[in-house]
Design a protein around this motif. Structure first.
Motif, PDB file in Angstrom:
ATOM      1  N   THR A 102     -20.406  11.887  23.802  1.00 35.73           N
ATOM      2  CA  THR A 102     -19.400  12.262  24.793  1.00 35.73           C
ATOM      3  C   THR A 102     -18.434  13.201  24.101  1.00 35.73           C
ATOM      4  O   THR A 102     -18.170  13.093  22.905  1.00 35.73           O
ATOM      5  N   TYR A 103     -17.932  14.141  24.870  1.00 31.46           N
ATOM      6  CA  TYR A 103     -17.053  15.180  24.387  1.00 31.46           C
ATOM      7  C   TYR A 103     -15.928  15.256  25.406  1.00 31.46           C
ATOM      8  O   TYR A 103     -16.182  15.521  26.592  1.00 31.46           O
ATOM      9  N   SER A 104     -14.708  14.950  24.988  1.00 28.65           N
ATOM     10  CA  SER A 104     -13.599  14.926  25.939  1.00 28.65           C
ATOM     11  C   SER A 104     -12.350  15.540  25.335  1.00 28.65           C
ATOM     12  O   SER A 104     -12.157  15.528  24.119  1.00 28.65           O
ATOM     13  N   TYR A 105     -11.513  16.102  26.220  1.00 25.21           N
ATOM     14  CA  TYR A 105     -10.215  16.648  25.806  1.00 25.21           C
ATOM     15  C   TYR A 105      -9.140  15.679  26.273  1.00 25.21           C
ATOM     16  O   TYR A 105      -9.181  15.217  27.423  1.00 25.21           O
ATOM     17  N   TRP A 106      -8.170  15.436  25.403  1.00 20.97           N
ATOM     18  CA  TRP A 106      -7.044  14.558  25.714  1.00 20.97           C
ATOM     19  C   TRP A 106      -5.746  15.294  25.418  1.00 20.97           C
ATOM     20  O   TRP A 106      -5.648  16.011  24.418  1.00 20.97           O
ATOM     21  N   GLU A 107      -4.759  15.100  26.271  1.00 24.43           N
ATOM     22  CA  GLU A 107      -3.463  15.749  26.081  1.00 24.43           C
ATOM     23  C   GLU A 107      -2.788  15.268  24.788  1.00 24.43           C
ATOM     24  O   GLU A 107      -2.301  16.080  24.018  1.00 24.43           O
ATOM     25  N   THR A 108      -2.743  13.945  24.593  1.00 26.59           N
ATOM     26  CA  THR A 108      -2.079  13.388  23.406  1.00 26.59           C
ATOM     27  C   THR A 108      -2.891  12.214  22.873  1.00 26.59           C
ATOM     28  O   THR A 108      -3.714  11.633  23.591  1.00 26.59           O
ATOM     29  N   GLU A 109      -2.630  11.862  21.638  1.00 26.58           N
ATOM     30  CA  GLU A 109      -3.266  10.675  21.068  1.00 26.58           C
ATOM     31  C   GLU A 109      -2.851   9.426  21.828  1.00 26.58           C
ATOM     32  O   GLU A 109      -3.644   8.495  21.979  1.00 26.58           O
TER      33      GLU A 109
END
Length: 98
Positions: free
Chosen positions: A52-59
């Protein structure tokens, strides 16, 4: 924003179960607060390996997801299908060419 990559390896007979479940919950994961992108990949040489490959705004957004009831539901189901230990990386994107 940062990228989260998770590598998972499944017993061949469990792949249809994993894919069916992923299709049921992918929109919920994608709509989790702070998630901006989600893709699923399958290795070309070893079809038992997925990423899976995902973008997250913050940790904090990723950690909130990891502490959520949704993640607990997803992970409880998925981990019983593995044939190896999953691996995960949080990385910063340095260069992106389009």
């Amino acid at each position: 924003m940062f990228v989260r990559i998770v590598k998972m390896s499944f017993h061949a007979e469990n792949i249809p179960k994993f894919l069916e479940n992923f299709n049921l919950i992918k929109e919920k994961i994608r709509n989790a607060p702070g998630n901006r992108f989600l893709e699923l990949y399958q290795d070309k040489n070893n079809p038992e390996i997925f990423f899976t490959y995902s973008y997250w705004e913050t940790e904090a957004d990723l950690e909130n997801y990891r502490q959520s009831a949704l993640f607990d539901e997803v992970w409880t189901f998925t981990k019983q299908l593995f044939n190896g230990k999953p691996e995960a990386w949080s990385v910063d994107k340095i260069v992106s060419l389009k």
